[in-house]
Design a protein around this motif. Structure first.
Motif, PDB file in Angstrom:
ATOM      1  N   PRO A  40       0.803  -1.112  -0.031  1.00 19.91           N
ATOM      2  CA  PRO A  40      -0.013   0.011   0.083  1.00 19.91           C
ATOM      3  C   PRO A  40       0.847   1.279   0.057  1.00 19.91           C
ATOM      4  O   PRO A  40       1.868   1.376   0.252  1.00 19.91           O
ATOM      5  CB  PRO A  40      -0.770  -0.218   1.242  1.00 19.91           C
ATOM      6  CG  PRO A  40      -0.797  -1.525   1.693  1.00 19.91           C
ATOM      7  CD  PRO A  40       0.541  -2.125   1.275  1.00 19.91           C
ATOM      8  N   VAL A  41       0.379   2.223  -0.819  1.00 20.72           N
ATOM      9  CA  VAL A  41       0.911   3.689  -0.661  1.00 20.72           C
ATOM     10  C   VAL A  41       1.363   4.129   0.746  1.00 20.72           C
ATOM     11  O   VAL A  41       2.461   4.501   0.713  1.00 20.72           O
ATOM     12  CB  VAL A  41       0.187   4.551  -1.602  1.00 20.72           C
ATOM     13  CG1 VAL A  41       1.186   5.903  -1.546  1.00 20.72           C
ATOM     14  CG2 VAL A  41       0.020   4.141  -2.935  1.00 20.72           C
ATOM     15  N   ASN A  42       0.471   4.057   1.511  1.00 18.40           N
ATOM     16  CA  ASN A  42       0.762   4.580   3.004  1.00 18.40           C
ATOM     17  C   ASN A  42       1.255   3.576   3.998  1.00 18.40           C
ATOM     18  O   ASN A  42       0.692   3.841   5.038  1.00 18.40           O
ATOM     19  CB  ASN A  42      -0.587   5.323   3.223  1.00 18.40           C
ATOM     20  CG  ASN A  42      -1.744   4.272   3.481  1.00 18.40           C
ATOM     21  OD1 ASN A  42      -1.610   3.244   3.234  1.00 18.40           O
ATOM     22  ND2 ASN A  42      -2.878   4.699   4.197  1.00 18.40           N
ATOM     23  N   ALA A  43       1.978   2.643   3.394  1.00 21.36           N
ATOM     24  CA  ALA A  43       2.258   1.699   4.662  1.00 21.36           C
ATOM     25  C   ALA A  43       3.238   2.175   5.559  1.00 21.36           C
ATOM     26  O   ALA A  43       3.172   2.248   6.782  1.00 21.36           O
ATOM     27  CB  ALA A  43       3.092   0.729   3.871  1.00 21.36           C
ATOM     28  N   GLN A  44       4.125   3.311   5.072  1.00 22.03           N
ATOM     29  CA  GLN A  44       5.117   3.769   6.017  1.00 22.03           C
ATOM     30  C   GLN A  44       4.462   4.689   6.942  1.00 22.03           C
ATOM     31  O   GLN A  44       4.810   4.836   8.180  1.00 22.03           O
ATOM     32  CB  GLN A  44       6.270   4.673   5.204  1.00 22.03           C
ATOM     33  CG  GLN A  44       7.155   4.999   6.181  1.00 22.03           C
ATOM     34  CD  GLN A  44       7.940   3.983   7.113  1.00 22.03           C
ATOM     35  OE1 GLN A  44       8.100   3.101   6.546  1.00 22.03           O
ATOM     36  NE2 GLN A  44       8.089   4.495   8.323  1.00 22.03           N
ATOM     37  N   ALA A  45       3.271   5.511   6.576  1.00 25.55           N
ATOM     38  CA  ALA A  45       2.416   6.162   7.236  1.00 25.55           C
ATOM     39  C   ALA A  45       1.835   5.489   8.538  1.00 25.55           C
ATOM     40  O   ALA A  45       1.661   5.900   9.664  1.00 25.55           O
ATOM     41  CB  ALA A  45       1.502   7.245   6.535  1.00 25.55           C
ATOM     42  N   GLY A  46       1.415   4.390   7.989  1.00 25.07           N
ATOM     43  CA  GLY A  46       0.460   3.469   9.233  1.00 25.07           C
ATOM     44  C   GLY A  46       1.777   2.989  10.027  1.00 25.07           C
ATOM     45  O   GLY A  46       1.546   2.954  11.340  1.00 25.07           O
TER      46      GLY A  46
END
Length: 103
Positions: A40-46
């Protein structure tokens, strides 16, 4: 005109054909799409949010379970919640016993 009768074997074959089509679609989906899914694109944000939440949770638990001097001049101290509950129950029990003894 003669009425068309559907035999049990025709119904069974139709059902099995439909079921087979659904299973083949699922197999194609599994083989072609699922193993090759991108991250997912926002994996690091999670991951960052989870780390911040863990830090906040740990800080909150530290505040709830440690002793801390609030005002040294007034003698105000923050105590853990469990100790405060025990002291409160003990105070109410003692007050109730004294009230029963005074009667």
């Amino acid at each position: 005109m003669s009425a068309t009768q559907v035999s049990k074997s025709n119904s069974l074959l139709s059902f099995l054909g439909g079921l087979g089509a659904i299973l083949i679609f699922g197999l194609i989906l599994f083989v072609a799409y699922l193993p090759n899914r991108p991250e997912p694109v926002n994996a690091q944000a999670g991951i960052d949010r989870q780390a911040k939440a863990d830090e906040a949770r740990a800080a909150g638990l530290e505040k709830l379970s440690s002793y801390k001097v609030i005002n040294a001049e007034a003698g105000t101290v923050a105590i853990p919640i469990a100790d405060a509950m025990e002291l409160t129950v003990a105070a109410y029990t003692q007050a109730a016993q004294e009230a029963d003894g005074a009667e």
